[in-house]
Scaffold this active site. Structure first.
Site, short mmCIF file in Angstrom:
data_model
loop_
_atom_site.label_atom_id
_atom_site.label_comp_id
_atom_site.label_asym_id
_atom_site.label_seq_id
_atom_site.Cartn_x
_atom_site.Cartn_y
_atom_site.Cartn_z
N ASP A 106 -9.53 19.69 -42.23
CA ASP A 106 -9.59 20.30 -40.91
C ASP A 106 -9.26 19.27 -39.83
OD1 ASP A 106 -12.40 22.31 -41.75
OD2 ASP A 106 -10.37 22.97 -41.29
N VAL B 162 -14.80 37.89 -42.38
CA VAL B 162 -15.31 36.55 -42.05
C VAL B 162 -14.41 35.44 -42.62
CG1 VAL B 162 -17.32 35.03 -42.10
CG2 VAL B 162 -17.65 37.50 -41.94
N ASN C 6 -28.73 27.90 -47.98
CA ASN C 6 -28.14 27.72 -46.65
C ASN C 6 -29.18 27.46 -45.57
OD1 ASN C 6 -25.69 28.01 -47.79
ND2 ASN C 6 -25.27 30.07 -46.97
N ARG D 113 -19.55 21.49 -47.47
CA ARG D 113 -19.27 21.65 -46.05
C ARG D 113 -20.53 21.56 -45.18
NH1 ARG D 113 -15.27 23.66 -42.57
NH2 ARG D 113 -16.34 24.66 -40.86
C1 UD1 Z 1 -22.03 29.65 -43.50
C2 UD1 Z 1 -22.52 29.68 -44.91
C3 UD1 Z 1 -21.61 30.50 -45.80
C4 UD1 Z 1 -21.42 31.88 -45.21
C5 UD1 Z 1 -20.97 31.79 -43.76
C6 UD1 Z 1 -20.88 33.13 -43.07
C7 UD1 Z 1 -23.61 27.57 -45.16
C8 UD1 Z 1 -23.62 26.23 -45.81
N1 UD1 Z 1 -22.58 28.33 -45.42
O1 UD1 Z 1 -20.76 28.98 -43.49
O2 UD1 Z 1 -22.19 30.60 -47.09
O3 UD1 Z 1 -20.41 32.56 -45.95
O4 UD1 Z 1 -21.90 30.98 -43.01
O5 UD1 Z 1 -22.07 33.81 -43.16
O6 UD1 Z 1 -24.54 27.95 -44.47
N2 UD1 Z 1 -14.96 29.25 -37.63
C9 UD1 Z 1 -14.02 28.78 -36.74
N3 UD1 Z 1 -14.32 27.63 -36.04
C10 UD1 Z 1 -15.50 26.98 -36.18
C11 UD1 Z 1 -16.45 27.47 -37.08
C12 UD1 Z 1 -16.16 28.62 -37.81
O7 UD1 Z 1 -12.95 29.35 -36.57
O8 UD1 Z 1 -15.69 25.95 -35.51
C13 UD1 Z 1 -14.67 30.48 -38.39
C14 UD1 Z 1 -14.61 30.22 -39.90
O9 UD1 Z 1 -13.35 29.75 -40.30
C15 UD1 Z 1 -14.94 31.60 -40.45
C16 UD1 Z 1 -15.93 32.14 -39.41
O10 UD1 Z 1 -15.75 31.38 -38.22
O11 UD1 Z 1 -13.78 32.40 -40.45
C17 UD1 Z 1 -17.39 32.08 -39.82
O12 UD1 Z 1 -17.71 30.77 -40.20
P1 UD1 Z 1 -19.18 30.18 -40.08
O13 UD1 Z 1 -20.14 31.27 -39.68
O14 UD1 Z 1 -19.13 28.96 -39.24
O15 UD1 Z 1 -19.49 29.78 -41.58
P2 UD1 Z 1 -20.15 28.45 -42.11
O16 UD1 Z 1 -21.25 28.01 -41.21
O17 UD1 Z 1 -19.09 27.47 -42.46
#
Ligand code: UD1
Length: 420
Positions: A119, A330, A24, A95
């Protein structure tokens, strides 16, 4: 294609493992290399499928990428003239492809990036990214399954606050703001070590960022960045996976080239379960000489317990002595893994984002399906403490995050092979 793991139960994992660079982090460093023309070098890159996908994505944007597996080094030669479109066939596989959005808008003033997994703009999943870029002065709309973001006159620094400390949104906003005019403050930013690693990489490229590792980032835009050489930080999720694997199998594993400071909460929990953890020169040794005791877990953004280790926490509780509650704060969808673990005999009840687990002394082998990278690793480890032989389908998921997983398990004494 050998896409199943055949796992023979009854292993006590013992020996040494070496942890490579964090998936990551490496993927985000690769995407951020787009910010500077010239040759960026990233070392300690894990040999996993996702790195190949990101390389392909950067190649299609016009970069010359090379992965020297022998030295774990990726070089990315970024041309002056870059493409601005990230196609769906790659984005849907991974992603993290969305991480090219910020750098492309910042450098080119335009980007078209496929929406991962259906999305839509404003929907859960990408809305924080879009809101951040919009606040920096970009326009963004959704057309034919792509986010089309534009900022022809360049981006302008802004005060941005995230509703939730999203890792991906923090990264996209940070990699866009580094080339914006003026100052950006980002409140409720994610604090994961991967964010700090990316921030330090950007600083080495000439960016002006302060507050890394805290909830508020301040970014003073600069006009240009230059390429750099950077070593990826060790993978804390892989480290944590090995630590749980030692505890679950009542084993004894020395984990080298890792940074235990990034795993304080998980390691404290393992100690509460009965593990003995000691420092070694370049990492930790974790030893468990009895059945683990049940421990409650609640996943949270860093420095809380990582959601990516939740399958391991549930697997440990499935064979632990006692009852436990695991709360997922999360990603609610992560409990899909629980149904598979129940096929192995685990006693689990899911209610909303809580899983109530009653430990049993041994799981019972069955064919199961991996639904994601971490669920796949969790199911293989669960198979090690089941009677008989467990087949885990969907090994390609595990390849996305764990280099040579079966081989490493074999080196620790497990009977795990890849089969057709
Ligand atoms: C990254 C990691 C993943 C890890 C996660 C949380 C990578 C490639 N993946 O995923 O392995 O499990 O962090 O530590 O680095 N959300 C929204 N809107 C947005 C963005 C996120 O609602 O625009 C929500 C998501 O649906 C989720 C939460 O926020 O419920 C956390 O997501 P996020 O921290 O963004 O995870 P990723 O970056 O996708």
């Amino acid at each position: 294609m050998r896409d199943r793991f055949k796992v023979v139960g009854g292993a006590h994992l013992r020996g040494d493992v070496s942890v490579t660079g964090a998936k990551n982090s490496a993927l985000k460093l690769m995407a951020a290399s787009l910010l500077a023309t010239g040759k960026t070098t990233i070392t300690n890159v894990p040999d996993i499928a996702d790195v190949d996908i990101m390389s392909e994505l950067l190649t299609r944007l016009g970069c010359l990428t090379h992965f020297d597996r022998a030295t774990s080094t990726v070089t990315i030669d970024v041309p002056e003239k870059l493409g601005h479109r990230a196609d769906y066939d790659l984005v849907r596989k991974m992603r993290a492809s969305i991480n090219v959005l910020g750098p492309l808008v910042a450098r080119l003033g335009e980007a078209e990036v496929a929406l991962p997994g259906g999305d839509a703009i404003g929907s859960r999943g990408l809305d924080f990214h879009i809101k951040g870029l919009t606040e920096l002065g970009a326009t963004a709309h959704n057309e034919h399954g792509y986010v089309i973001a534009e900022a022809k006159g360049g981006l302008t620094g802004a005060a941005i606050s995230l509703d939730f400390p999203s890792v991906g949104a923090t990264e996209n906003i940070m990699t866009a703001a580094v080339l914006a005019r003026g100052t950006t403050t980002l409140d409720n930013a994610a604090r994961e070590p991967d964010i700090v690693d990316l921030g330090n990489f950007l600083i080495a490229m000439g960016a002006d960022i302060s507050g890394l590792g805290s909830p508020t980032l301040t970014i003073n835009g600069v006009t240009q960045l230059h390429p750099t050489t950077h070593a990826t930080l060790p993978d804390r999720i892989v480290t944590g996976t090995w630590a749980f694997a030692a505890a679950i199998t009542q084993g004894d594993i020395a984990i080298h080239h890792c940074n235990p400071e990034h795993l304080e909460v998980p390691l404290d929990k393992l100690v509460a379960a009965g593990a003995v953890i000691t420092s070694i020169k370049d990492g930790i040794r974790i030893k468990m000489d009895r059945r683990p005791s049940s421990v409650d877990f609640a996943t949270l953004p860093y420095p809380g317990f990582p959601t990516d280790l939740q399958p391991m926490a549930i697997t440990m509780n499935a064979i632990a002595d006692g009852d436990a509650i695991v709360t997922e704060n999360v990603f609610e969808g992560r409990f899909m893994f629980v149904n598979e673990l129940m096929r192995l005999g685990a006693k689990i009840r899911v209610d909303g984002h809580h899983a109530a687990i009653t430990g049993i002394s041994q799981l019972s082998s069955a064919p199961v399906i991996a639904t994601d990278i971490r669920a796949g690793a969790g199911l293989v480890i669960a198979g090690l403490v089941a009677d008989g032989t467990t087949f885990v389908e969907g090994a390609y998921h595990v390849d996305r995050g764990y280099p040579q997983f079966a081989e490493q398990l074999q080196a620790l004494g497990a009977d795990v092979t890849r089969v057709d």
